[in-house]
Design a protein around this motif. Structure first.
Motif, PDB file in Angstrom:
ATOM      1  N   GLU A   1     -27.910  -2.851   6.148  1.00 52.45           N
ATOM      2  CA  GLU A   1     -26.775  -2.618   5.076  1.00 52.45           C
ATOM      3  C   GLU A   1     -25.986  -1.383   5.416  1.00 52.45           C
ATOM      4  OE1 GLU A   1     -24.730  -3.734   1.701  1.00 52.45           O
ATOM      5  OE2 GLU A   1     -26.065  -5.032   2.925  1.00 52.45           O
TER       6      GLU A   1
ATOM      7  N   ARG B   1     -33.649  -4.004   6.513  1.00 52.94           N
ATOM      8  CA  ARG B   1     -32.606  -4.589   5.569  1.00 52.94           C
ATOM      9  C   ARG B   1     -31.701  -3.215   5.305  1.00 52.94           C
ATOM     10  NH1 ARG B   1     -36.933  -7.278   2.987  1.00 52.94           N
ATOM     11  NH2 ARG B   1     -36.861  -9.800   3.695  1.00 52.94           N
TER      12      ARG B   1
ATOM     13  N   ALA C   1     -34.934 -10.382  10.636  1.00 51.78           N
ATOM     14  CA  ALA C   1     -34.655 -11.761  10.027  1.00 51.78           C
ATOM     15  C   ALA C   1     -33.205 -12.128  10.310  1.00 51.78           C
ATOM     16  CB  ALA C   1     -34.927 -11.707   8.569  1.00 51.78           C
ATOM     17  N   PRO C   2     -33.160 -13.151  10.830  1.00 57.20           N
ATOM     18  CA  PRO C   2     -31.797 -13.824  11.333  1.00 57.20           C
ATOM     19  C   PRO C   2     -30.775 -13.861  10.001  1.00 57.20           C
ATOM     20  CG  PRO C   2     -33.339 -15.355  12.137  1.00 57.20           C
ATOM     21  CD  PRO C   2     -34.209 -14.293  11.190  1.00 57.20           C
ATOM     22  N   LYS C   3     -31.385 -13.964   8.879  1.00 63.94           N
ATOM     23  CA  LYS C   3     -30.366 -13.672   7.662  1.00 63.94           C
ATOM     24  C   LYS C   3     -29.666 -12.570   7.633  1.00 63.94           C
ATOM     25  CE  LYS C   3     -30.387 -14.876   2.615  1.00 63.94           C
ATOM     26  NZ  LYS C   3     -31.182 -15.282   1.510  1.00 63.94           N
ATOM     27  N   ALA C   4     -30.630 -11.516   7.650  1.00 62.40           N
ATOM     28  CA  ALA C   4     -30.152 -10.024   7.595  1.00 62.40           C
ATOM     29  C   ALA C   4     -29.086  -9.614   8.746  1.00 62.40           C
ATOM     30  CB  ALA C   4     -31.395  -9.080   7.719  1.00 62.40           C
TER      31      ALA C   4
ATOM     32  N   HIS D   1     -38.435  -4.228   7.953  1.00 57.23           N
ATOM     33  CA  HIS D   1     -37.746  -5.276   7.733  1.00 57.23           C
ATOM     34  C   HIS D   1     -36.243  -4.843   8.085  1.00 57.23           C
ATOM     35  CE1 HIS D   1     -40.226  -7.126   4.704  1.00 57.23           C
ATOM     36  NE2 HIS D   1     -40.571  -7.346   5.726  1.00 57.23           N
TER      37      HIS D   1
ATOM     38  N   GLN E   1     -22.973 -10.377  11.788  1.00 58.90           N
ATOM     39  CA  GLN E   1     -21.952 -11.411  12.575  1.00 58.90           C
ATOM     40  C   GLN E   1     -20.839 -11.776  11.591  1.00 58.90           C
ATOM     41  OE1 GLN E   1     -22.313 -12.646  15.720  1.00 58.90           O
ATOM     42  NE2 GLN E   1     -20.451 -13.642  15.130  1.00 58.90           N
TER      43      GLN E   1
ATOM     44  N   ASP F   1     -29.053 -18.640  18.552  1.00 55.95           N
ATOM     45  CA  ASP F   1     -28.728 -18.929  17.131  1.00 55.95           C
ATOM     46  C   ASP F   1     -27.609 -20.149  17.310  1.00 55.95           C
ATOM     47  OD1 ASP F   1     -26.533 -17.690  17.565  1.00 55.95           O
ATOM     48  OD2 ASP F   1     -26.930 -16.141  16.064  1.00 55.95           O
TER      49      ASP F   1
ATOM     50  N   SER G   1     -25.852 -11.401  17.962  1.00 51.36           N
ATOM     51  CA  SER G   1     -27.162 -11.554  18.376  1.00 51.36           C
ATOM     52  C   SER G   1     -27.058 -11.797  20.036  1.00 51.36           C
ATOM     53  CB  SER G   1     -27.516 -13.187  18.160  1.00 51.36           C
ATOM     54  OG  SER G   1     -26.810 -14.240  18.319  1.00 51.36           O
TER      55      SER G   1
ATOM     56  N   HIS H   1     -27.355 -11.712  10.232  1.00 52.64           N
ATOM     57  CA  HIS H   1     -26.024 -12.732  10.051  1.00 52.64           C
ATOM     58  C   HIS H   1     -25.141 -11.890   9.462  1.00 52.64           C
ATOM     59  CE1 HIS H   1     -23.660 -16.072   9.527  1.00 52.64           C
ATOM     60  NE2 HIS H   1     -23.485 -16.075   8.450  1.00 52.64           N
ATOM     61  N   ARG H   2     -25.446 -10.993   8.452  1.00 56.05           N
ATOM     62  CA  ARG H   2     -24.458 -10.017   7.758  1.00 56.05           C
ATOM     63  C   ARG H   2     -23.404  -9.142   8.894  1.00 56.05           C
ATOM     64  NH1 ARG H   2     -25.299  -9.550   2.325  1.00 56.05           N
ATOM     65  NH2 ARG H   2     -24.503  -7.382   2.361  1.00 56.05           N
TER      66      ARG H   2
END
Length: 532
Positions: free
Chosen positions: A375, A371, A426-429, A369, A434, A515, A466, A431-432
């Motif tokens: 991070e 993540r 994942a776009p949510k990950a 993933h 961005q 996006d 992105s 986005h952090r």
């Protein structure tokens, strides 16, 4: 009383002088920031200085008898002892007969050709020595790389090869296994002091095995033999020490010599086990699960073969307190595919299992993933952003153009390193990452809170994260598809799964729609192009 008044006046003058010096330095710094450009000679030096973490205190040095080194002479000797140990073989040979045979053959081969070559053993002057090293590197590279003698599994120190490419090869292998409901077990080996402990006789023997020209081998032998060093601390020098092993650090020739030394690393004899090399970073991986019978035992055989080769050629693996060799095992599996982790050993020591592993700069988690990787790079980018806050912030007098250049050079490169490997996360990950760029844009332009991020990106002529990753991935896969290394070509030779598929692969980023922020920025750019 008179003396007291004089002291008060002196102290007041000292405070005033300090204040004016501080004011002068601040004005000089502001002037530099106003005029500095990427072509300015101080541009890169300033950026590097701003990124450093500051002074790191050096712990006390201890002598062999565990007493603390106090004066300069003792400190110089302690550090020289450490370097001498580092440039020597850490343990006695495991196969004395093999060591003796290789040293005898290397010595005999050298003696048979030394007379005809008539080369001097004295080290050349530094300036001419640099020229000779460049010539040696060119000729050795022409022989090893030009004739395709370096194995395809080795991605280090080769033209058109990089760390992200080797990581992508592993990620693609794991992702393909996810599609067939198989897990992947990867074992990573940490070689200790790889360049500093190359066995000289073994290197010469392998150069002859690779049919390197005799004159070139003897020149390399003379380059490595009888090297000494002294360590200088302040104005005191240590005693003269002999370098018994290793290739010189900083030399352009050393990486190529190390590749030649490790070029005969055993390829797994068991089917299905893959080998990945980048300089001294070594990895073995294979699939386990349905349709992959006997894979744990096949991987164990490959580990045993590699361990014996390490010992045979005097290559040490970093020791730890719990085990004699530092190796790590990671099980990579999809959320709907669960397999038991096999028990594997490296030279009778159990290999520990880890939930994630940082491989060639990319943190791999068990489900891919990414993540943990996102991070980690996010925290690093935030650290550099804080360090550069005075330069990139709202009150900085630096031009927007230079702020953007420093951001792209120091912060964005950290966040987007090896982006083709994880841009399909994942776009949510993502986005952090961005969010960090959005905050930079707002601070660099000193914009009000109500100004939209799309307008800030347009004004700074900065693509979204992105968009940048997608463009980088397209270039990356275009190169990989026609790459001279067959292993990389095979890894990227597939069609990306449908967007609704449960399993995503790195090529998915090429077909993903933009996006919302990227679409807004592109819309504004289209409007500007129309008006122009």
């Amino acid at each position: 009383m008179y003396l007291y008044k004089v002291l008060c006046i002196v102290r007041a003058l000292q405070r005033e002088v300090k204040a004016r010096v501080r004011e002068f330095r601040n004005e000089s710094w502001s002037d530099l920031m106003e005029e500095i450009k990427p072509s300015h000679k101080a541009f890169w030096a300033v950026t590097k200085a701003l990124k450093t973490e500051g002074y790191t205190p050096i712990p006390p040095l201890k002598k062999p008898d565990n007493s603390v080194a106090i004066d300069d002479a003792e400190i110089a000797e302690c550090l020289a002892d450490s370097i001498e140990t580092q440039c020597s073989h850490a343990s006695p040979p495991h196969d004395i007969a093999h060591i003796s045979r290789i040293e005898e053959e290397a010595s005999t081969s050298q003696g048979n050709h030394a007379t005809s070559c008539q080369l001097q053993t004295d080290q050349p002057p530094e300036r001419s020595g640099q020229t000779i090293r460049k010539i040696l590197k060119t000729r050795l590279s022409d022989h090893l790389l030009g004739k395709g003698l370096i194995i395809d599994e080795q991605f280090g120190f080769r033209p058109a090869h990089s760390c992200p490419q080797q990581v992508l090869r592993l990620v693609e292998y794991v992702s393909e296994g996810f599609e067939t409901e198989r897990s992947t077990v990867a074992v990573f080996f940490d070689v200790a002091k790889a360049f500093d402990r190359v066995w000289h006789a073994g290197l010469i023997y392998k150069l002859y095995s690779l049919q390197v020209p005799d004159r070139l081998i003897i020149t390399i032998q003379n380059y490595l033999a009888n090297r000494h060093f002294t360590f200088r601390h302040e104005r005191t020098h240590s005693t003269r020490r002999l370098i018994r092993a290793g290739v010189p650090q900083g030399s352009t020739l050393s990486p190529l010599l190390y590749s030649a030394y490790t070029n005969d690393v055993p390829r797994p004899s068991s089917s299905g086990v893959q080998l990945a090399l980048f300089a001294d970073d070594t990895a073995l991986f294979t699939e386990i699960g349905i349709g992959a019978p006997d894979s744990p035992s096949s991987l164990q055989r490959a580990i045993d073969e590699l361990g014996q080769w390490f010992r045979k050629w005097r290559i040490e693996v970093n020791p730890t307190n719990q085990q004699p060799y530092n190796s790590s095992m990671v099980r990579l599996e999809s959320t709907h595919c669960r397999q038991n982790t096999p028990n594997l050993k490296m030279l009778d020591a159990i290999i520990p299992w880890q939930r994630n592993y940082k491989y060639l700069g990319v943190t791999l988690d068990k489900n891919l993933h990414f993540r943990d990787h996102i991070e980690r790079v996010r925290n690093t980018a935030l650290f550099y952003k804080a360090r550069l806050g005075a330069v990139l912030g709202r009150k900085s007098k630096l031009s927007r153009r230079n702020k953007r250049t420093i951001y792209k050079m120091c912060i964005r490169t950290v966040m987007t390193y090896a982006s083709p490997v994880f841009a399909h996360a994942a776009p949510k990950a993502l986005h952090r990452l961005q969010v960090i760029q959005n905050k930079f844009c707002r601070a660099a332009t000193d914009a009000h809170w109500c100004v939209r991020n799309s307008i800030l990106h347009r004004d700074l002529e900065l693509p979204t994260i992105s968009k940048y990753m997608k463009d980088a991935s397209k270039r990356f896969f275009d190169i990989a598809g026609s790459h001279p290394n067959a292993l990389l070509r095979a890894a990227v030779d597939y069609q990306p799964p449908h967007p609704t598929h449960l399993i995503r692969r790195p090529r998915n980023v090429l077909t993903d729609p933009p996006d919302a922020l990227t679409a807004a920025v592109e819309s504004l750019n289209d409007v500007n192009d129309t008006h122009d």
